[in-house]
Design a protein around this motif. Structure first.
Motif, PDB file in Angstrom:
ATOM      1  N   ILE A 102      25.937  41.842  51.285  1.00  0.00           N
ATOM      2  CA  ILE A 102      27.368  41.746  51.537  1.00  0.00           C
ATOM      3  C   ILE A 102      28.080  43.045  51.162  1.00  0.00           C
ATOM      4  O   ILE A 102      29.078  43.432  51.789  1.00  0.00           O
ATOM      5  N   ARG A 120      30.541  44.929  53.705  1.00  0.00           N
ATOM      6  CA  ARG A 120      31.931  45.239  53.364  1.00  0.00           C
ATOM      7  C   ARG A 120      32.220  46.738  53.525  1.00  0.00           C
ATOM      8  O   ARG A 120      33.270  47.133  53.998  1.00  0.00           O
ATOM      9  N   ALA A 165      35.332  43.086  58.187  1.00  0.00           N
ATOM     10  CA  ALA A 165      34.704  42.634  56.952  1.00  0.00           C
ATOM     11  C   ALA A 165      35.721  41.962  56.034  1.00  0.00           C
ATOM     12  O   ALA A 165      35.429  40.943  55.403  1.00  0.00           O
ATOM     13  N   ILE A 225      34.695  38.220  55.263  1.00  0.00           N
ATOM     14  CA  ILE A 225      34.127  38.098  53.918  1.00  0.00           C
ATOM     15  C   ILE A 225      35.172  37.654  52.897  1.00  0.00           C
ATOM     16  O   ILE A 225      34.940  36.751  52.099  1.00  0.00           O
ATOM     17  N   ASP A 226      36.324  38.299  52.924  1.00  0.00           N
ATOM     18  CA  ASP A 226      37.322  38.050  51.877  1.00  0.00           C
ATOM     19  C   ASP A 226      38.345  36.979  52.240  1.00  0.00           C
ATOM     20  O   ASP A 226      38.865  36.304  51.344  1.00  0.00           O
ATOM     21  N   THR A 283      32.348  29.224  56.961  1.00  0.00           N
ATOM     22  CA  THR A 283      32.246  30.610  56.492  1.00  0.00           C
ATOM     23  C   THR A 283      32.554  30.678  55.006  1.00  0.00           C
ATOM     24  O   THR A 283      31.879  31.382  54.243  1.00  0.00           O
ATOM     25  N   MET A 343      30.040  32.103  52.097  1.00  0.00           N
ATOM     26  CA  MET A 343      30.412  33.202  51.213  1.00  0.00           C
ATOM     27  C   MET A 343      30.362  32.773  49.750  1.00  0.00           C
ATOM     28  O   MET A 343      29.973  33.556  48.881  1.00  0.00           O
ATOM     29  N   GLU A 388      26.746  33.016  48.818  1.00  0.00           N
ATOM     30  CA  GLU A 388      26.321  34.415  48.698  1.00  0.00           C
ATOM     31  C   GLU A 388      26.812  35.022  47.391  1.00  0.00           C
ATOM     32  O   GLU A 388      26.088  35.764  46.719  1.00  0.00           O
ATOM     33  N   ARG A 389      28.053  34.713  47.009  1.00  0.00           N
ATOM     34  CA  ARG A 389      28.585  35.268  45.756  1.00  0.00           C
ATOM     35  C   ARG A 389      27.816  34.716  44.547  1.00  0.00           C
ATOM     36  O   ARG A 389      27.553  35.435  43.591  1.00  0.00           O
TER      37      ARG A 389
END
Length: 246
Positions: free
Chosen positions: A196, A200, A220, A224-225, A232, A236, A239-240
């Motif tokens: 990631i 990013r 991104a 992502i954010d 999604t 995420m 993933e974090r």
């Protein structure tokens, strides 16, 4: 550009791609993210013609990849692909590995092909490793060797399939640095990755694949954010947690 229009792919009764629409412009770096089994790697292999499709079409620079009239071997010269596995020939040194395809496919003479190979090894930071055998190279060096081998065919596009996932953490950076270099030089790239941080920092656009569909696409920052879709956001969060555990 690469144009992907309503692409469908199944393995038996399992629909892996359920109608993918995506356009990749020249000079763009597009990252494909998503859970295992979401169709990311399959999509890359369909772009390269390594997998057939059951519906839709993929067009590269105006040439339909899966048309019966298309010379797929010639078209693949436009599409360099690098896999998670290094696939180096163990009986050839690094320079010979890179020189092989230019000799066999492009019909270059051996001396010219070895000179070209040295140029691309230097490009990826392996100029001093030309005469080393694959068994004496680290995982990161082997992955950069695979990139040099793909670049030796002078592709218009580079496809990367989880190229850092099998590497020890301390070797990941050197491969990502090579990919960033290619981006800075204007190479068009499609990258399947779970990194990631790289997404990013480097992606022009991010496509989140979910159960064979593109669930979300954007910058991104957007995907992502600030994802707009619940699937999604769930991905995420996982993933974090994985990054924090590592």
């Amino acid at each position: 550009m690469i144009e992907i229009r309503n692409v469908q792919k199944a393995f038996g009764a399992v629909n892996v791609l359920k109608g993918i629409d995506l356009t990749i412009d020249k000079g763009e770096l597009v990252c494909l993210i998503g859970a295992s089994g979401s169709g990311k790697s399959t999509l890359l292999q369909c772009i390269n013609g390594l997998e057939n499709i059951q519906g839709g079409e993929i067009v590269v620079d105006g040439i339909p990849v899966h048309a019966a009239s298309t010379n797929i071997n010639q078209l693949r010269r436009k599409l360099g692909i690098v896999f998670q596995q290094y696939n180096a020939f163990p009986h050839l040194n690094a320079q010979e590995n890179v020189a092989l395809a230019p000799q066999v496919v492009a019909k270059l003479g051996k001396r010219e092909a070895l000179k070209l190979a040295q140029k691309h090894l230097e490009h990826v930071g392996l100029g001093g490793k030309a005469l080393m055998m694959p068994s004496h190279l680290s995982g990161g060096q082997l992955q950069r060797l695979a990139i040099a081998r793909a670049l030796a065919m002078n592709p218009s596009y580079m496809l990367f399939d989880e190229v850092t996932s099998a590497l020890d953490p301390e070797l990941v950076g050197e491969v990502l640095a090579t990919m960033r270099l290619l981006k800075s030089e204007g190479m068009t790239m499609v990258v399947v990755t779970h990194d990631i941080g790289f997404v990013r920092e480097s992606a022009d656009r991010v496509a989140f694949l979910h159960q064979g569909n593109i669930g979300e696409i954007g910058s991104a920052v957007q995907v992502i954010d600030h994802p707009s879709q619940e699937q999604t956001r769930k991905f995420m969060r996982r993933e974090r947690r994985s990054e924090q555990a590592a």
